[in-house]
Design a protein around this motif. Structure first.
Motif, PDB file in Angstrom:
ATOM      1  N   UNK A 314      19.583  26.581 -25.810  1.00 30.38           N
ATOM      2  CA  UNK A 314      19.387  25.244 -25.242  1.00 30.38           C
ATOM      3  C   UNK A 314      20.651  24.409 -25.413  1.00 30.38           C
ATOM      4  N   UNK A 315      20.688  23.296 -24.697  1.00 28.40           N
ATOM      5  CA  UNK A 315      21.758  22.321 -24.905  1.00 28.40           C
ATOM      6  C   UNK A 315      21.385  21.445 -26.098  1.00 28.40           C
ATOM      7  N   UNK A 316      22.377  21.064 -26.882  1.00 28.63           N
ATOM      8  CA  UNK A 316      22.125  20.204 -28.045  1.00 28.63           C
ATOM      9  C   UNK A 316      23.286  19.246 -28.237  1.00 28.63           C
ATOM     10  N   UNK A 317      22.990  18.174 -28.938  1.00 27.47           N
ATOM     11  CA  UNK A 317      23.987  17.148 -29.263  1.00 27.47           C
ATOM     12  C   UNK A 317      24.053  16.990 -30.774  1.00 27.47           C
ATOM     13  N   UNK A 318      25.264  17.040 -31.319  1.00 27.39           N
ATOM     14  CA  UNK A 318      25.450  16.745 -32.739  1.00 27.39           C
ATOM     15  C   UNK A 318      25.497  15.228 -32.895  1.00 27.39           C
ATOM     16  N   UNK A 319      24.645  14.708 -33.759  1.00 27.57           N
ATOM     17  CA  UNK A 319      24.655  13.271 -34.052  1.00 27.57           C
ATOM     18  C   UNK A 319      24.925  13.117 -35.545  1.00 27.57           C
ATOM     19  N   UNK A 320      25.833  12.239 -35.877  1.00 30.68           N
ATOM     20  CA  UNK A 320      26.200  12.099 -37.292  1.00 30.68           C
ATOM     21  C   UNK A 320      26.912  10.777 -37.514  1.00 30.68           C
ATOM     22  N   UNK A 321      27.006  10.405 -38.780  1.00 32.09           N
ATOM     23  CA  UNK A 321      27.777   9.237 -39.191  1.00 32.09           C
ATOM     24  C   UNK A 321      29.170   9.665 -39.612  1.00 32.09           C
ATOM     25  N   UNK A 322      30.159   8.865 -39.271  1.00 31.98           N
ATOM     26  CA  UNK A 322      31.512   9.100 -39.764  1.00 31.98           C
ATOM     27  C   UNK A 322      31.542   8.934 -41.282  1.00 31.98           C
ATOM     28  N   UNK A 323      32.502   9.579 -41.960  1.00 31.93           N
ATOM     29  CA  UNK A 323      32.550   9.480 -43.427  1.00 31.93           C
ATOM     30  C   UNK A 323      32.619   8.056 -43.939  1.00 31.93           C
TER      31      UNK A 323
END
Length: 552
Positions: A314-323
């Motif tokens: 599947x298609x996916x998106x990485x979501x995260x906070x910067x350090x």
């Protein structure tokens, strides 16, 4: 991480208390007087920037998934790992399979049985010539966790500590004093959980490293999830690791070893999600787990690589906070914020939103989102911990403020029981489940049963505002519906308390909460909140009076 003033649940065990030496007290005083308010200790220690392995296709792991990834151009492969002990085995197997690099990023890396076995696996990998980078937060380590630092003698291994405390010993009092003098810096924690092998496959989700998270500790089991992934998304996950690894807040462990007494390495920490234990008059006895036999089966990794345990592409998106999330949030730096992607997906919901979170203390905009969904007639269902199952009394006190207004909006609330009627969907074994120490720790959101989020982000104000988090938004109806089926299994009356409202006793009186569940095959209800003790209720009622929500 929860705030250090937390009053822990009745019967929780804390880290062993050691006497405070004069040396340790002097070190703390020096840190308070001389420490930089903005930078952690060791910030000026020399370190070398490094990045992920650039040719994953040259490794066995890369080759195993290369042809399938080519056939599913642009998509990545996923499989959710919901059984706790499978999460341990898969980590061991990925460490054993790695040929070139291993990158591990964890909020908690316990020094218990599973933690030591994983450390030994890393040492063996290093002996094979694998380059190993381990990044650990410094917010909730306890005595014994410094065993990971034994790897520092190996030339192929580097360990870095995220935003370390000044004091390196195991006195809870001195830890709290250190926090009190550096609260603005130390309240900021890295809550991420990620393992990447050869930049070819990865494991991401909500599990830390420790017996509790692998659901093998009879005193405390945390239900959680990982997702195994291969394909293009792995390179993106490695990019987030590199960003944290090379940040100013990632301090080489070698820079910190001199800052504490000779017999300590990392730190003892305040109580948090993983520090809870519930002692008994007689410690429970279970047959020891035969890890060697389990690992010899090669499962679940053998099933994944053979195709017997199918992957979903599947298609996916990485979501995260910067350090440096704080400065990104304030606009002082460009960067990434996980809440933007997750909240946008919630806004797009048309018919149903399923939310699994151990701590449910929404920020004002998160609360408004749920209300907006209900006013559009979308169904909103939340599975979280009950007071009986929670390991975080203060978080439960914060959650208490939101139950009545959300129920009035038509949000459906389910609170998991500590003793389940069935282990289906729980990740537990029947043997361990009978001890009645089950608690929710997973963080999964299902949007219209078409896509889902899985990662480290709770639906609470700390995850949104303070800690760094990471996760995936996977656009897969198959995985979304699979997760929804597990949700349905866990919200049955035999597994949870269904929370509702009943009218006040007199006109104008506020409605009251009621908890309904199934016991011995029949439905029962109570207007008294299910808890382990009256003392537990008293503490949560007291903490609910305090303005703590923004820290929870």
């Amino acid at each position: 991480m929860r705030i250090p003033i937390r009053i822990t649940a009745m019967g929780q065990r804390s880290a062993p208390h050691r006497g405070v030496s004069r040396q340790a007290a002097a070190l703390l005083a020096l840190a308070i007087l001389c420490g930089c308010a903005g930078l952690p200790p060791g910030a000026n220690f020399p370190k070398t920037a490094s990045v992920a392995f650039a040719q994953p296709e040259d490794t066995r792991l890369g080759q195993q998934f290369a042809s399938a990834a080519h056939e599913h151009e642009g998509y990545s492969a996923f499989r959710i790992i919901s059984i706790g002990v499978d999460g341990f085995q898969l980590r061991m197997q990925l460490i054993e399979a790695a040929q070139r690099t291993l990158d591990l990023q964890y909020y908690i890396f316990r020094g218990d049985e599973t933690g030591r076995m994983l450390t030994d696996g890393l040492r063996r990998a290093a002996d094979r010539g694998v380059r190993i980078r381990v990044l650990i937060d410094d917010g909730d380590t306890v005595a014994g966790d410094e065993q990971i630092l034994r790897l520092l003698g190996h030339p192929s291994v580097e360990v870095r500590i995220f935003n370390p405390f000044d004091y390196r010993g195991h006195s809870r009092l001195l830890r709290k004093l250190d926090f009190a003098f550096h609260a603005r810096r130390l309240d900021y924690r890295m809550h991420n959980k990620l393992l990447v092998a050869d930049n070819a496959v990865a494991l991401i989700g909500g599990r830390n490293i420790g017996n509790q998270y692998f659901q093998i500790d009879p005193d405390s089991q945390f239900a959680d999830d990982d997702v195994f992934t291969a394909g293009p998304i792995v390179g993106e996950l490695s990019g987030t690791f590199d960003e944290f690894w090379n940040s100013d807040l990632a301090i080489p462990a070698r820079a910190l070893k001199h800052t504490g007494p000779p017999d300590t390495g990392m730190v003892a920490r305040t109580e948090d999600e993983s520090a809870s234990r519930r002692p008994r008059a007689e410690p429970p006895k279970v047959a020891p787990i035969d890890y060697a036999s389990l690992l010899k089966t090669g499962e679940p990794f053998a099933g994944i690589t053979s195709g017997r345990l199918p992957l979903v592409w599947a298609h996916a998106q990485v979501v995260y906070d910067s350090p440096d999330k704080k400065r990104v949030s304030s606009g002082a730096l460009p960067g990434r914020l996980i809440a933007q992607g997750v909240l946008d997906s919630i806004r797009d919901v048309q018919s149903e939103f399923l939310l699994v979170t151990p701590y449910f203390i929404p920020a004002p905009d998160e609360l408004q989102l749920l209300k907006d969904l209900r006013r559009r007639q979308a169904r909103v269902r939340v599975l979280t911990n009950s007071l009986e199952s929670t390991t975080e009394i203060a978080a439960q006190a914060g959650y208490d403020h939101y139950r009545v207004p959300l129920l009035e909006e038509g949000v459906e609330l389910y609170e998991v029981r500590a003793l389940l009627g069935s282990v289906r969907g729980s990740g537990e074994t029947v043997k361990v489940s009978r001890y009645g120490n089950y608690a929710l720790h997973g963080k999964m959101y299902v949007f219209d049963r078409q896509k889902l989020f899985i990662g480290s982000m709770n639906y609470d104000q700390r995850s949104k505002r303070i800690n760094t988090e990471i996760g995936l938004i996977i656009q897969s109806p198959d995985l979304a519906q699979q997760t929804a089926r597990r949700f349905e299994a866990m919200v049955k009356p035999s597994e949870c308390y269904i929370v509702g409202l009943i009218s006040g006793d007199a006109p104008g009186k506020s409605p009251r909460l009621v908890w309904r569940t199934e016991k011995d095959g029949r439905m029962v209800e109570s207007t008294r909140e299910p808890a382990r003790s009256g003392w537990q209720r008293l503490k949560v009622n007291f903490l609910a009076l305090l303005p703590l929500d923004r820290e929870l």
